[in-house]
Each structure stands twice: as structure tokens, then as C-alpha cells.
Write an enzyme that holds these catalytic residues in place. Structure first.
Site, PDB file in Angstrom:
ATOM      1  N   ASP A   1       0.903  -1.029   0.023  1.00 38.62           N
ATOM      2  CA  ASP A   1       0.093  -0.017  -0.001  1.00 38.62           C
ATOM      3  C   ASP A   1       1.019   1.328   0.015  1.00 38.62           C
ATOM      4  O   ASP A   1       1.604   1.555   0.798  1.00 38.62           O
ATOM      5  CB  ASP A   1      -1.022  -0.081   1.281  1.00 38.62           C
ATOM      6  CG  ASP A   1      -2.125   1.198   1.232  1.00 38.62           C
ATOM      7  OD1 ASP A   1      -2.916   0.896   1.375  1.00 38.62           O
ATOM      8  OD2 ASP A   1      -1.447   2.291   1.143  1.00 38.62           O
TER       9      ASP A   1
ATOM     10  N   ASP B   1      -3.663   2.573  -5.286  1.00 39.62           N
ATOM     11  CA  ASP B   1      -2.359   2.476  -4.709  1.00 39.62           C
ATOM     12  C   ASP B   1      -2.277   1.123  -3.883  1.00 39.62           C
ATOM     13  O   ASP B   1      -1.346   1.232  -2.812  1.00 39.62           O
ATOM     14  CB  ASP B   1      -2.352   3.665  -3.726  1.00 39.62           C
ATOM     15  CG  ASP B   1      -3.088   3.575  -2.411  1.00 39.62           C
ATOM     16  OD1 ASP B   1      -3.989   2.713  -2.222  1.00 39.62           O
ATOM     17  OD2 ASP B   1      -2.479   4.044  -1.363  1.00 39.62           O
ATOM     18  N   GLU B   2      -2.984   0.266  -4.032  1.00 37.89           N
ATOM     19  CA  GLU B   2      -2.779  -1.114  -3.329  1.00 37.89           C
ATOM     20  C   GLU B   2      -2.794  -2.279  -4.188  1.00 37.89           C
ATOM     21  O   GLU B   2      -3.551  -2.470  -5.037  1.00 37.89           O
ATOM     22  CB  GLU B   2      -3.904  -1.129  -2.324  1.00 37.89           C
ATOM     23  CG  GLU B   2      -3.696  -1.477  -1.222  1.00 37.89           C
ATOM     24  CD  GLU B   2      -5.150  -1.155  -0.264  1.00 37.89           C
ATOM     25  OE1 GLU B   2      -5.741  -1.995   0.257  1.00 37.89           O
ATOM     26  OE2 GLU B   2      -5.436   0.132   0.010  1.00 37.89           O
TER      27      GLU B   2
HETATM   28  N1  DCP Z   1      -8.369   9.005  -1.111  1.00 40.34           N
HETATM   29  C1  DCP Z   1      -9.552   9.810  -1.215  1.00 40.34           C
HETATM   30  N2  DCP Z   1     -10.470  10.189  -0.291  1.00 40.34           N
HETATM   31  C2  DCP Z   1     -10.582   9.406   0.662  1.00 40.34           C
HETATM   32  C3  DCP Z   1      -9.475   8.369   0.975  1.00 40.34           C
HETATM   33  C4  DCP Z   1      -8.279   8.081  -0.071  1.00 40.34           C
HETATM   34  O1  DCP Z   1      -9.401  10.431  -2.198  1.00 40.34           O
HETATM   35  N3  DCP Z   1     -11.540   9.626   1.657  1.00 40.34           N
HETATM   36  C5  DCP Z   1      -7.455   8.818  -2.157  1.00 40.34           C
HETATM   37  C6  DCP Z   1      -6.205   9.482  -1.719  1.00 40.34           C
HETATM   38  C7  DCP Z   1      -5.196   8.472  -1.185  1.00 40.34           C
HETATM   39  C8  DCP Z   1      -5.493   7.285  -2.209  1.00 40.34           C
HETATM   40  O2  DCP Z   1      -7.191   7.293  -2.210  1.00 40.34           O
HETATM   41  O3  DCP Z   1      -3.602   8.950  -1.424  1.00 40.34           O
HETATM   42  C9  DCP Z   1      -5.316   6.160  -1.177  1.00 40.34           C
HETATM   43  O4  DCP Z   1      -5.809   5.970   0.056  1.00 40.34           O
HETATM   44  P1  DCP Z   1      -5.311   5.347   1.324  1.00 40.34           P
HETATM   45  O5  DCP Z   1      -6.457   5.146   2.135  1.00 40.34           O
HETATM   46  O6  DCP Z   1      -4.269   4.369   0.978  1.00 40.34           O
HETATM   47  O7  DCP Z   1      -4.690   6.533   2.118  1.00 40.34           O
HETATM   48  P2  DCP Z   1      -3.180   7.200   1.560  1.00 40.34           P
HETATM   49  O8  DCP Z   1      -2.326   6.419   0.573  1.00 40.34           O
HETATM   50  O9  DCP Z   1      -3.179   8.744   1.243  1.00 40.34           O
HETATM   51  O10 DCP Z   1      -2.254   7.265   3.075  1.00 40.34           O
HETATM   52  P3  DCP Z   1      -1.587   5.953   3.926  1.00 40.34           P
HETATM   53  O11 DCP Z   1      -0.147   6.494   3.889  1.00 40.34           O
HETATM   54  O12 DCP Z   1      -2.317   5.875   5.256  1.00 40.34           O
HETATM   55  O13 DCP Z   1      -1.881   4.827   3.271  1.00 40.34           O
HETATM   56 CA    CA Z   2      -2.155   4.366   0.983  1.00 42.47          CA
HETATM   57 CA    CA Z   3      -4.961   2.273   0.064  1.00 47.39          CA
END
Ligand code: DCP
Ligand code: CA
Ligand code: CA
Length: 365
Positions: A11, A111-112
Site C-alpha cells: 500500500d 495504490d494497493e
Molecule cells: N483517497 C481519497 N479520499 C479518501 C481516501 C483516500 O481521495 N477519503 C485517495 C487519496 C489517497 C488514495 O486514495 O492518497 C489512497 O488511499 P489510502 O487510504 O491508501 O491513503 P493514503 O495512501 O493517502 O495514506 P496511507 O499512507 O495512510 O496509506
Molecule cells: Ca495508501
Molecule cells: Ca490504499
């Protein structure tokens, strides 16, 4: 002979914001917030994600932008608009790199991805640690990106392992450690255990995954129904046999819910389906899918199950279309049946990744 699988969940760290830092390294030591601006007023919209510096000030995904601004007042925070095209491009490059390391790879969101690396590491969790480090190094060197990895005998535990240490984490849960790893965690760490279920379980004196794992399975089935009851029980025990599917594409995304009372009242039914649609839509968006089919599912008072489906002329990714179609299908269904409804479900299927026409049009404005 290899008996246990070795599964990784990769992730990306603060993905959208990390992508932004990549093309503009100057912002790297500032709070970075990526948002969806609705355009109503200058600050209306919501936070998509933020880097870990901004998170330190209390910024969270989904938070209104004005609130994030307030939390970051007096800092040199940078606010940026989402740029999905660029993130998709990065995502594709990263997935391609990861693919080279896996027997099979299943991308579950932008992203996963799950990787089955059983053969690559010869079934050894020791080797898996070195292997994971090698993947991380390679990605840093070639693409300058960082991510967290969970390694476990199955997808369920790999996901929880990955979430337990971020950013740039590496968490390995060997088969013999699965129970001890899950046991102290709150039940809501399991996929499918939301607020309502957590409350219900609390009333049954089930607080941790360990409590759930040791609970009487018959009781769980009585309370949650056969499918869910069994799922909660096996999940709590760290068991998950679902394969890492190369295609990556789920065939459908659906949610089903039980109504507070059996009913034929349209508005009451739609209130529930709107909630379910919200969840379905979130997953569809996260996976960047377009759908062509929308289905409603009704379980009636006599426990028979009925579905009604519509196929759209062109693929869509619009929440409004789901709600509108569900309303039409529900009206039609009520006119054709006389029994009250006990549970309702919403499903979308017929997926593709092509951009819907509507989006291409609005791109001109
Ligand atoms: N995303 C979004 N709205 C949300 C949650 C996520 O647009 N409410 C988008 C932005 C993030 C991407 O999806 O960058 C991936 O979500 P993740 O939950 O994996 O969160 P992040 O990658 O941003 O952070 P982490 O480091 O906690 O994985
Ligand atoms: Ca992420
Ligand atoms: Ca994710």
C-alpha cells in the site's frame, strides 16, 4: 513442498500527496494537502489525502478543506487539486514494477495490490523479509516511491499487517503468529465490521478479535446470519483462502442491509439503498471503475430473494445514476410484488476502466 502461501499487501504511503512531492520536491518538508475542490466557494470541498506532516496537525482524508486550512493556519502548507491522470500514470508504473516480483498480482485500488510470492520466496517467511526489502529498495531507486508492506499467509492478515505500520513499514506475520497478532486488536479492524456491528458485538461482550475468535460460532450465526456469522468467525481466526487473482477485477461490487422493519414504503426503502449506494460508490471510485449494470436485491418477508437489473447504454461512474436507477427498479418491483421487504441490496457490475462520456464532456468546461 510448499504448504503455506506467502502473500504480500503493498500500500503506497500517502499516495496522492506522495505523487505531488515527487514532481515538486520543494514541497516535501511542508504540510501537503491534496483536495477535491467542489468549486462552490474557494474553500469548499474535501481532503483526498495529505502527507504525514499535515497529518501531524490533525488533517485527515475526507475532512472539509476549510477545516484543514484552519488546522494548518500559520504554517507554509501547500494545498493542491487532485490530478487523477497523473496518479494513475504513477500507479501503473508502480504496479508494473511490483508485477515483476510476484507469481500473481491483484490490484485492489489505485495504490494497493496483493502479491502472491509463495514460489518466489520458496514458502519461507524469512526469505520474504529480504524479498520485501529488495522490492522497497528497487521502487525507491527506480521510481522514488515508498510504500508499506504486510506479509502473511493470506490476504486478510496481510492487509491488517500492512495497516499496522505506516509509512514505509514492513510487517511480517508468520503462520504461527497469526492468532497472537490478531487477538488483541479491536473487532473493527476486520473488514466488514463497521460501527453497527461493533456495537452489537460489544453488547455480546466481544471487544477484541480474540474474543470473537473464541466465541461460539452457532451463536454468531444466530445473531448475524449464516454468511456473516461464519465470515466473522473464520476471519477472527485469521483464516482466508481467497486467492490472489491476476485479473484484479471484481465481477461486481454490492452491499446489502437489513431494514429496521419490514416495509413496502418506497421512501423508507430508498433511504436504506442510498446508504448502501454510498458504500458501493466509494469502492467503485477507489477502484476507478465504470459500470454498466445496476441491480437491486430484495429479501422478502417470506425470505424469498428477488433481483431486478438495468443495463445502461454507456458505462457510468456516477452516483446519481445509481440512485436514480435504484429508485426506478424499486418502484417497478413494488408494483409487481405484494410482500413486504426485509432486506435490500444494491449491486453494480459489468465493469470497465474506460472513462465515461460525461467526464470527457465536463473536461471542456
Ligand atoms: N483517497 C481519497 N479520499 C479518501 C481516501 C483516500 O481521495 N477519503 C485517495 C487519496 C489517497 C488514495 O486514495 O492518497 C489512497 O488511499 P489510502 O487510504 O491508501 O491513503 P493514503 O495512501 O493517502 O495514506 P496511507 O499512507 O495512510 O496509506
Ligand atoms: Ca495508501
Ligand atoms: Ca490504499
Amino acid at each position: 513442498m510448499v504448504t503455506e502461501r506467502v502473500i504480500m499487501l503493498v500500500d503506497l504511503d500517502y499516495f496522492f500527496a506522495q505523487c505531488e512531492e515527487l514532481r515538486n520536491p520543494d514541497i516535501k518538508n511542508k504540510p501537503v494537502v491534496v483536495g477535491v475542490y467542489s468549486g462552490r466557494t474557494e474553500d469548499s470541498g474535501a481532503v483526498s489525502t495529505s502527507n504525514y506532516i499535515a497529518r501531524g496537525y490533525g488533517v485527515k482524508s475526507g475532512m472539509p478543506l476549510f477545516m484543514a486550512k484552519r488546522k494548518l493556519e500559520g504554517t507554509d502548507a501547500v494545498f493542491l487539486h487532485v490530478d487523477h491522470e497523473y496518479y494513475d500514470e504513477m500507479s501503473n508504473k508502480i504496479m508494473e514494477l511490483l508485477h515483476g516480483y510476484a507469481g500473481s498480482l491483484e490490484q485492489v485500488s489505485v495504490d494497493e495490490a496483493y502479491l502472491d510470492v509463495t514460489v518466489q520466496v520458496d514458502g519461507s517467511f524469512e526469505t520474504a523479509r529480504e524479498y520485501a526489502q529488495k522490492i522497497k529498495q528497487d521502487a525507491k531507486q527506480k521510481l522514488r516511491v515508498s510504500f508499506s508492506i504486510g506479509v502473511a499467509p493470506n490476504k486478510l492478515v496481510a492487509k491488517i499487517a500492512c495497516d499496522s505500520q505506516k509509512p514505509d513499514g514492513l510487517t511480517i506475520v508468520k503462520p504461527e503468529d497469526v492468532k497472537a497478532f490478531l487477538s488483541p486488536m479491536p473487532v473493527n479492524r476486520l473488514l466488514g465490521v463497521g460501527k453497527k456491528t461493533t456495537l452489537k458485538m460489544e453488547q455480546m461482550d466481544i471487544k477484541t478479535i480474540g474474543d470473537l475468535a473464541g466465541f461460539n460460532v452457532q451463536k454468531l450465526i444466530e445473531v448475524f446470519g449464516r454468511t456473516l456469522g461464519l465470515y466473522f468467525y473464520t476471519a477472527a481466526n485469521g483464516v482466508d483462502n481467497t486467492p490472489v487473482l491476476e485479473q484484479g477485477e471484481a465481477e461486481s461490487i454490492s452491499r446489502i442491509g437489513t431494514l429496521k422493519m419490514d416495509t413496502r414504503n418506497l421512501e423508507f426503502l430508498l433511504q436504506k439503498t442510498t446508504e448502501l449506494t454510498e458504500d458501493v460508490y466509494r469502492e467503485v471510485t477507489e477502484k476507478r471503475l465504470s459500470f454498466k449494470q445496476i441491480t437491486i436485491h430484495a429479501v422478502l418477508t417470506d425470505l424469498t430473494s428477488k433481483t431486478r437489473m438495468t443495463t445502461l447504454d454507456t458505462p457510468s461512474k456516477d452516483k446519481g445514476i445509481i440512485n436514480k436507477t435504484v429508485r426506478a427498479l424499486m418502484e417497478k418491483f413494488l408494483s409487481e410484488s405484494t410482500l413486504e421487504i426485509r432486506r435490500v441490496g444494491v449491486k453494480v457490475s459489468g465493469f470497465s476502466r474506460e472513462e465515461p462520456k460525461q467526464k470527457q464532456l465536463t473536461g471542456f468546461f
